[in-house]
Design a protein around this motif. Structure first.
Motif, PDB file in Angstrom:
ATOM      1  N   THR A 191       0.833  -1.210   0.000  1.00  0.00           N
ATOM      2  CA  THR A 191       0.000   0.000   0.000  1.00  0.00           C
ATOM      3  C   THR A 191       0.864   1.256   0.000  1.00  0.00           C
ATOM      4  OG1 THR A 191      -1.796  -1.134   1.160  1.00  0.00           O
ATOM      5  CG2 THR A 191      -1.770   1.270   1.272  1.00  0.00           C
ATOM      6  N   VAL A 192       1.918   1.247   0.810  1.00  0.00           N
ATOM      7  CA  VAL A 192       2.829   2.395   0.858  1.00  0.00           C
ATOM      8  C   VAL A 192       3.483   2.610  -0.502  1.00  0.00           C
ATOM      9  CG1 VAL A 192       5.025   3.222   1.817  1.00  0.00           C
ATOM     10  CG2 VAL A 192       3.282   2.253   3.328  1.00  0.00           C
ATOM     11  N   SER A 193       3.929   1.524  -1.126  1.00  0.00           N
ATOM     12  CA  SER A 193       4.574   1.629  -2.431  1.00  0.00           C
ATOM     13  C   SER A 193       3.629   2.229  -3.464  1.00  0.00           C
ATOM     14  CB  SER A 193       5.047   0.242  -2.882  1.00  0.00           C
ATOM     15  OG  SER A 193       5.646   0.308  -4.158  1.00  0.00           O
ATOM     16  N   ARG A 194       2.381   1.774  -3.468  1.00  0.00           N
ATOM     17  CA  ARG A 194       1.395   2.293  -4.430  1.00  0.00           C
ATOM     18  C   ARG A 194       1.065   3.760  -4.133  1.00  0.00           C
ATOM     19  NH1 ARG A 194      -1.229  -2.989  -3.478  1.00  0.00           N
ATOM     20  NH2 ARG A 194      -0.797  -4.329  -5.285  1.00  0.00           N
ATOM     21  N   ALA A 195       0.987   4.098  -2.847  1.00  0.00           N
ATOM     22  CA  ALA A 195       0.667   5.481  -2.478  1.00  0.00           C
ATOM     23  C   ALA A 195       1.764   6.437  -2.939  1.00  0.00           C
ATOM     24  CB  ALA A 195       0.482   5.585  -0.969  1.00  0.00           C
ATOM     25  N   LEU A 196       3.011   6.039  -2.756  1.00  0.00           N
ATOM     26  CA  LEU A 196       4.130   6.885  -3.176  1.00  0.00           C
ATOM     27  C   LEU A 196       4.229   6.976  -4.691  1.00  0.00           C
ATOM     28  CD1 LEU A 196       6.825   5.717  -0.589  1.00  0.00           C
ATOM     29  CD2 LEU A 196       5.664   7.934  -0.660  1.00  0.00           C
ATOM     30  N   ALA A 197       3.692   5.964  -5.378  1.00  0.00           N
ATOM     31  CA  ALA A 197       3.680   5.981  -6.844  1.00  0.00           C
ATOM     32  C   ALA A 197       2.424   6.660  -7.389  1.00  0.00           C
ATOM     33  CB  ALA A 197       3.773   4.556  -7.378  1.00  0.00           C
ATOM     34  N   ASP A 198       1.588   7.206  -6.477  1.00  0.00           N
ATOM     35  CA  ASP A 198       0.349   7.906  -6.853  1.00  0.00           C
ATOM     36  C   ASP A 198      -0.612   6.992  -7.616  1.00  0.00           C
ATOM     37  OD1 ASP A 198      -1.274  10.126  -6.745  1.00  0.00           O
ATOM     38  OD2 ASP A 198      -0.573  10.928  -8.664  1.00  0.00           O
ATOM     39  N   SER A 199      -0.720   5.750  -7.151  1.00  0.00           N
ATOM     40  CA  SER A 199      -1.603   4.782  -7.806  1.00  0.00           C
ATOM     41  C   SER A 199      -3.073   5.173  -7.618  1.00  0.00           C
ATOM     42  CB  SER A 199      -1.369   3.389  -7.215  1.00  0.00           C
ATOM     43  OG  SER A 199      -2.367   2.485  -7.644  1.00  0.00           O
ATOM     44  N   PRO A 200      -3.899   5.053  -8.659  1.00  0.00           N
ATOM     45  CA  PRO A 200      -5.337   5.354  -8.545  1.00  0.00           C
ATOM     46  C   PRO A 200      -6.067   4.357  -7.654  1.00  0.00           C
ATOM     47  CG  PRO A 200      -4.838   4.391 -10.686  1.00  0.00           C
ATOM     48  CD  PRO A 200      -3.524   4.670 -10.034  1.00  0.00           C
ATOM     49  N   ILE A 229      -5.278   3.699  -4.644  1.00  0.00           N
ATOM     50  CA  ILE A 229      -5.148   4.148  -3.257  1.00  0.00           C
ATOM     51  C   ILE A 229      -5.925   5.446  -3.063  1.00  0.00           C
ATOM     52  CG2 ILE A 229      -3.514   4.764  -1.437  1.00  0.00           C
ATOM     53  CD1 ILE A 229      -3.304   1.871  -2.413  1.00  0.00           C
ATOM     54  N   SER A 230      -6.641   5.533  -1.957  1.00  0.00           N
ATOM     55  CA  SER A 230      -7.456   6.721  -1.693  1.00  0.00           C
ATOM     56  C   SER A 230      -6.582   7.946  -1.444  1.00  0.00           C
ATOM     57  CB  SER A 230      -8.353   6.481  -0.478  1.00  0.00           C
ATOM     58  OG  SER A 230      -7.569   6.410   0.702  1.00  0.00           O
ATOM     59  N   LYS A 231      -7.183   9.108  -1.646  1.00  0.00           N
ATOM     60  CA  LYS A 231      -6.467  10.362  -1.449  1.00  0.00           C
ATOM     61  C   LYS A 231      -6.017  10.516  -0.002  1.00  0.00           C
ATOM     62  CE  LYS A 231      -6.903  15.357  -2.109  1.00  0.00           C
ATOM     63  NZ  LYS A 231      -7.791  16.468  -2.581  1.00  0.00           N
ATOM     64  N   ALA A 232      -6.878  10.129   0.942  1.00  0.00           N
ATOM     65  CA  ALA A 232      -6.543  10.255   2.366  1.00  0.00           C
ATOM     66  C   ALA A 232      -5.338   9.390   2.730  1.00  0.00           C
ATOM     67  CB  ALA A 232      -7.748   9.864   3.217  1.00  0.00           C
ATOM     68  N   THR A 233      -5.299   8.172   2.189  1.00  0.00           N
ATOM     69  CA  THR A 233      -4.177   7.273   2.477  1.00  0.00           C
ATOM     70  C   THR A 233      -2.884   7.817   1.876  1.00  0.00           C
ATOM     71  OG1 THR A 233      -5.638   5.347   2.560  1.00  0.00           O
ATOM     72  CG2 THR A 233      -3.300   4.925   2.198  1.00  0.00           C
TER      73      THR A 233
END
Length: 342
Positions: free
Chosen positions: A18-27, A29-33
């Motif tokens: 989840t962290v990896s996807r969030a840092l990659a701005d994956s769609p 992952i929610s905006k809040a996360t």
């Protein structure tokens, strides 16, 4: 050291994926996360590893994941002149090149003294070629300054650092090498041991040969004491009157030296090696059948400089380190006919 995504995951209570996807701005992952992850990453000082990101992107796209990054070898001369200037310098380069290639890197030589090349120009070349790490090769004037943009690169030096700048460095252990030669000379039966260097050599080696020799003098009898001569003329040692007088006065059994300057001087005085006087070279680039001394193993030192840069690249650590490390390689004693057993 750059914080890892695993540390961010632990502090946020999220999975590594989840962290990896969030840092990659994956769609996915929610905006809040994403905001939560970015806040913690910012507080930790996390920086994205560009090389690894590119590699993962290529793998996800099904393309050949081979990445061949480049490390620069900042040289005071063009490569042919650099390797021809000094045999140890050539070994520095060859060792660095071999090690870089074994790790998947290309070693790119940049001539820093090229006419018209400014500090900004050298930095622009590095950036244009996508180079994030470099090695500063030994310099023709070791005590001079080198103007570079250090803060955006992972870098290390070969040899002693420059005044006012402290980087990780790899170098020969000149103090231990001189101590090794002194022990060998004593073991082979020599008692009046002399040290003869040029002015430039004494400065280049930061006085380490001299320091080991002065400690040696504290343990010998007055009859065995030979004061070091550190003012040998370069490039005309055969015309050095003071050096000739030093040899006549002290009559050493063996002279520890760096290179062929002393050979030329002794030949001009009609003295034969080893018949009249023995010699041991403290700066052997490679083991030589016709010369005794210390093999500095400079190819391994060049390889070590690459390791220092690559480690910082992998950790995404740029700029001068807070605590610079100096890796010193001890050489290997080498027996030869210029210093036979007495």
């Amino acid at each position: 050291m750059n914080p890892t995504q695993i540390e961010i995951a632990r502090l946020t209570g999220l999975s590594h994926a989840t962290v990896s996807r969030a840092l990659a701005d994956s769609p996915l992952i929610s905006k809040a996360t994403k905001e939560k992850v970015r806040l913690v990453a910012s507080e930790l000082g996390y920086r994205k590893n560009a090389v690894m990101s590119n590699l993962m992107a290529m793998m996800r796209a099904g393309r050949d994941p081979e990445v061949r990054s480049t490390i620069a070898f900042i040289s005071p001369f063009p490569l042919d002149q650099y390797c021809g200037f000094d045999a140890n310098w050539e070994q520095f380069y060859l060792g660095a090149k071999k090690r870089a290639e074994s790790l998947g890197y290309h070693l790119d030589v940049i001539w820093r003294n090229k006419p018209g090349l400014t500090r900004a120009g050298c930095t622009a070349i590095l950036r244009a070629r996508g180079i994030r790490g470099f090695i500063v090769a030994p310099r023709d004037r070791p005590l001079g300054r080198l103007s570079m943009d250090w803060k955006n690169f992972a870098c290390a030096t070969l040899g002693h650092n420059m005044p006012g700048l402290h980087l990780h460095s790899a170098m020969a252990d000149h103090y231990q090498n001189a101590s090794l030669a002194l022990r060998a000379a004593r073991k082979y039966g020599y008692r009046r041991i002399g040290l003869m260097l040029t002015r430039e050599q004494d400065g280049y080696f930061s006085g380490m040969f001299k320091a080991a020799f002065l400690l040696h003098l504290e343990s010998v009898s007055p009859e065995e004491r030979v004061e070091p001569f550190l003012q040998l003329s370069d490039p005309s040692p055969s015309k050095d009157r003071a050096a000739r007088e030093w040899i006549k006065k002290h009559k050493p059994d063996v002279i520890l030296c760096g290179g062929s300057h002393v050979d030329e001087l002794l030949a001009s005085m009609g003295l034969k090696v080893p018949g009249d006087m023995a010699l041991a070279d403290l700066t052997l680039a490679l083991p030589r059948e016709n010369r005794a001394g210390v093999w500095e193993r400079t190819a391994e030192t060049g390889a070590c400089a690459v390791d220092l840069v690559v480690e910082r690249l992998h950790n995404n650590e740029l700029g001068p380190p807070a605590v610079p490390n100096s890796v010193r390689h001890q050489g290997t004693g080498h027996a030869g006919p210029t210093m036979p057993t007495r």
